[in-house]
Design an enzyme around this catalytic site. Structure first.
Site, PDB file in Angstrom:
ATOM      1  N   SER A  11       0.786  -1.234   0.000  1.00  0.00           N
ATOM      2  CA  SER A  11       0.000   0.000   0.000  1.00  0.00           C
ATOM      3  C   SER A  11       0.820   1.288   0.000  1.00  0.00           C
ATOM      4  CB  SER A  11      -0.953   0.019   1.199  1.00  0.00           C
ATOM      5  OG  SER A  11      -2.031  -0.823   0.915  1.00  0.00           O
ATOM      6  N   TYR A  13      -3.438   3.892   7.858  1.00  0.00           N
ATOM      7  CA  TYR A  13      -4.629   3.078   8.110  1.00  0.00           C
ATOM      8  C   TYR A  13      -5.526   3.795   9.109  1.00  0.00           C
ATOM      9  CZ  TYR A  13      -1.892  -0.383   5.611  1.00  0.00           C
ATOM     10  OH  TYR A  13      -1.141  -1.025   4.672  1.00  0.00           O
ATOM     11  N   TYR A  17      -3.790  -2.646 -10.089  1.00  0.00           N
ATOM     12  CA  TYR A  17      -3.586  -2.383  -8.658  1.00  0.00           C
ATOM     13  C   TYR A  17      -2.684  -3.461  -8.037  1.00  0.00           C
ATOM     14  CZ  TYR A  17      -4.661  -2.306  -3.673  1.00  0.00           C
ATOM     15  OH  TYR A  17      -4.549  -2.300  -2.305  1.00  0.00           O
ATOM     16  N   LYS A  44       0.054   3.442  -2.868  1.00  0.00           N
ATOM     17  CA  LYS A  44      -1.197   4.193  -3.084  1.00  0.00           C
ATOM     18  C   LYS A  44      -0.984   5.696  -3.347  1.00  0.00           C
ATOM     19  CE  LYS A  44      -4.140   0.845  -0.723  1.00  0.00           C
ATOM     20  NZ  LYS A  44      -4.679   0.390   0.565  1.00  0.00           N
ATOM     21  N   VAL A  53       1.282  -3.571   3.974  1.00  0.00           N
ATOM     22  CA  VAL A  53       1.317  -4.848   4.693  1.00  0.00           C
ATOM     23  C   VAL A  53       2.579  -5.661   4.398  1.00  0.00           C
ATOM     24  CG1 VAL A  53      -1.180  -5.098   5.018  1.00  0.00           C
ATOM     25  CG2 VAL A  53      -0.103  -6.009   2.955  1.00  0.00           C
TER      26      VAL A  53
HETATM   27  N1  GLU Z   1      -2.214  -5.930  -1.868  1.00  0.00           N
HETATM   28  C1  GLU Z   1      -2.790  -5.631  -0.599  1.00  0.00           C
HETATM   29  C2  GLU Z   1      -4.296  -5.547  -0.670  1.00  0.00           C
HETATM   30  O1  GLU Z   1      -4.840  -4.712  -1.333  1.00  0.00           O
HETATM   31  C3  GLU Z   1      -2.202  -4.369  -0.075  1.00  0.00           C
HETATM   32  C4  GLU Z   1      -2.691  -4.127   1.289  1.00  0.00           C
HETATM   33  C5  GLU Z   1      -1.905  -3.126   2.081  1.00  0.00           C
HETATM   34  O2  GLU Z   1      -0.676  -3.020   1.972  1.00  0.00           O
HETATM   35  O3  GLU Z   1      -2.574  -2.428   2.851  1.00  0.00           O
HETATM   36  O4  GLU Z   1      -4.983  -6.310  -0.070  1.00  0.00           O
END
Ligand code: GLU
Length: 464
Positions: free
Chosen positions: A70, A248, A196, A73, A266
Site C-alpha cells: 500500500s 490506516y 492495482y 497508493k 502490509v
Molecule cells: N495488496 C494488498 C491488498 O490490497 C495491499 C494491502 C496493504 O498493503 O494495505 O490487499
C-alpha cells in the site's frame, strides 16, 4: 564514539542506536493473507534516510527487497492527478479520513471512495490510469516508469506475489465491482484490479522508499537524479492526504506522535516525509493490529522525537546553513605573539578554516553541515564554527555539535565554536553541570583565532 574522520558518522551512530533500540520487543505478526508474505524472515529490519541533496543513510537491512504494497497508493494517486487533473479526480475520490480499516468497503454520501489511501480509493486511482491508457500492460509500463523515476532506479515486479494477489483478491474484486455499480469505476474492473495488484507487487528497499519520500519532500524533484518526477501541486495534495489518511485507521495517533506524512503497507514498509527536508524508509515485516510495521512505527516515533523531525516542530528551517567558509589568511585578526611565533603562524593560517553558519539549526541543517565538515576534514587542522548568525539550535543539533566538536578534537585536529549568544552551549547559571563540549566554545572570533593558533603552536612543539 563515532569519529569525524573515520568510521560511522555521528548521524549513522544515531540511526544505528535508534535501530537497535527498536529491534527488540513489540511483537507483531507477519501478513498471512498470501503465502509469500507469511514466508519472509520476521527479523529483517532496515532503515534509510534520504536527505535533500540525495545523500542516503542506509542502516542494517536497507538493501533487502520487499513488496511495496500500500505504500504504492500515494504514487498511483499522484499519477492519476497528473493525468486527469484535480477536478476529474476529486469528482470520484474524496480526501476525508475514513477512520476505518484499509479494506473496508467504504464510500461517502456521493458514493466516492472516502480517500485514495484505502483500497477502494486506490483501486479507483488505478482505474483512472486505465481511462487514459486502456491497455493494462502499457498502463503498467507507464506506472513503473513513474515509480522508478521517484525511486531513482529501475524497479521490478515480484511475479510470485502478483500471482498470489491475483488468485486471492476476492474482497478487492468486490470493491471494484461495487464501484462500477455506483458508476464511479469506468474502466474494466478486472483490469483495474490487475493494475492495482501489479503496483502492490513492486519490489523496493528502504533506500527506495526513503528516496521516493525524499522526492516528495523536495517538492517532486528526485534528490538523487535531480530530475522532476512529480509536479509541485500534486506533491502538496499527496502529502496532505498522506497526513490525514496514510496510516490506516491509526492516522490521528500517528500525526500527534510522529507528525510526518507517511504511508505504510502490509509488506512491512513505511515511507515518511519531512517536507522540505528528508524522506524516511523503514522495513520490518511484523505488523500491528492496524497493519503497520511494529518496528517501523517505533523507529518513526524515535526518529521524530530524538531528531526533532515532527513537521510542527516550529523552528524556521534554513537549508543553506553554511553561509561561507574561508581560511584565516583572509581575516586580519591577529593575537599577541612573540616575533618568532608570529613569523611561524603567518605561514600557517591556511590550516585554520572558518565556517560561518546561519539560520536556525535543526537536524537536517546540522546533518548537512557536519557532513560537509567530515568531507573536508583533510583540508584543515582547525575548524572554527562561527555561530554568531545562528538564532536557534534545537536540542538534537546542540548535542550533534557538541559530539562533533568533541570527536574532531584530537592530537592532529581541533574545532572551536564561536557562540556569542550561547545558542549551542547554554551559559546558564542554574545549570551546575557544564554542557558537553563546552570547553571548545568561545564568545569572540579573536578568542577563537587565539585558541586555533595555540593549537598550531602546540602541534609544532610536540613535533620537535
Ligand atoms: N495488496 C494488498 C491488498 O490490497 C495491499 C494491502 C496493504 O498493503 O494495505 O490487499
Amino acid at each position: 564514539m563515532a569519529s569525524l574522520v573515520t568510521g560511522p558518522s555521528l548521524v549513522e551512530s544515531y540511526l544505528q542506536h535508534i535501530h537497535s533500540s527498536c529491534y527488540a520487543g513489540g511483537g507483531g505478526e507477519l501478513a498471512d493473507y498470501i503465502p509469500e508474505l507469511a514466508q519472509v524472515d520476521p527479523n529483517r529490519f532496515g532503515l534509510s534516510l534520504a536527505l535533500h541533496d540525495g545523500y542516503v543513510y542506509s542502516i542494517a537491512d536497507a538493501d533487502i527487497g520487499f513488496t511495496i504494497q500500500s505504500v504504492s497508493k500515494p504514487l498511483t494517486y499522484a499519477l492519476a492527478l497528473t493525468h486527469k487533473g484535480f477536478d476529474a479526480v476529486d469528482e470520484r475520490i474524496g480526501v476525508e479520513p475514513s477512520g476505518e480499516a484499509f479494506n473496508e468497503i467504504s464510500v461517502d454520501s456521493r458514493r466516492r471512495p472516502r480517500n485514495p489511501m484505502i483500497n477502494a480509493g486506490a483501486i479507483l486511482s488505478a482505474s483512472l490510469l486505465l481511462e487514459t491508457q486502456p491497455d493494462v500492460d502499457k498502463a503498467f509500463t507507464e506506472l513503473l516508469e513513474f515509480y522508478s523515476a521517484c525511486a531513482g532506479r529501475q524497479l521490478a515486479l515480484d511475479a510470485d506475489v502478483y500471482a498470489s494477489e491475483m488468485r486471492t483478491g476476492a474482497r478487492n474484486r468486490a470493491i471494484a465491482y461495487m464501484l462500477q455499480s455506483f458508476g464511479m469505476l469506468r474502466a474494466a474492473p478486472e483490469d483495474a484490479i490487475d493494475l492495482y495488484f501489479r503496483q502492490c507487487s513492486l519490489i523496493v528497499t528502504t533506500d527506495d522508499l526513503a528516496t521516493i519520500g525524499g522526492t516528495l519532500a523536495n517538492g517532486g524533484v528526485n534528490p538523487r537524479t535531480g530530475r522532476r518526477a512529480v509536479g509541485q501541486a500534486v506533491v502538496q495534495r499527496v502529502l496532505s492526504v498522506m497526513t490525514t489518511c496514510g496510516m490506516y485507521d491509526g492516522a490521528g495517533d500517528w500525526v500527534t506522535t510522529v507528525g510526518l506524512p507517511a504511508k505504510s503497507g502490509v509488506g512491512g514498509g513505511i515511507m515518511a516525509v519531512l517536507p522540505g527536508q528528508l524522506g524516511i524508509g523503514v522495513y520490518s515485516p511484523l505488523l500491528d493490529e492496524h497493519g503497520n510495521s511494529v518496528r517501523g512505527v517505533s523507529a518513526c516515533k524515535r526518529l521524530s522525537s530524538d531528531l526533532g523531525l515532527h513537521m510542527f516542530n516550529v523552528a524556521r528551517e534554513s537549508r543553506v546553513t553554511i553561509r561561507s567558509f574561508y581560511s584565516a589568511r583572509e581575516i586580519d585578526i591577529v593575537s599577541d605573539r612573540s616575533d618568532h611565533e608570529r613569523r611561524y603562524l603567518n605561514g600557517q593560517r591556511d590550516r585554520i578554516r572558518i565556517y560561518e553558519l546561519q539560520g536556525d539549526l535543526t537536524f537536517s541543517g546540522t546533518e548537512s553541515v557536519l557532513r560537509r565538515l567530515r568531507a573536508a576534514v583533510a583540508e584543515f587542522d582547525v575548524a572554527i564554527l562561527d555561530m554568531s548568525r545562528v538564532d536557534h539550535v534545537d536540542q538534537v543539533s546542540r548535542s550533534m555539535f557538541s559530539g562533533a566538536s568533541e570527536n574532531i578534537n584530537g592530537a592532529a585536529r581541533t574545532a572551536v565554536i564561536v557562540d556569542p549568544d550561547g545558542v549551542v552551549v547554554r551559559r546558564n547559571a542554574h545549570v551546575a553541570e557544564p554542557s558537553p563540549g563546552a570547553e571548545y566554545v568561545v564568545t569572540t572570533m579573536r578568542e577563537a583565532i587565539t585558541r586555533a593558533e595555540d593549537f598550531l603552536l602546540k602541534v609544532a612543539v610536540d613535533r620537535t
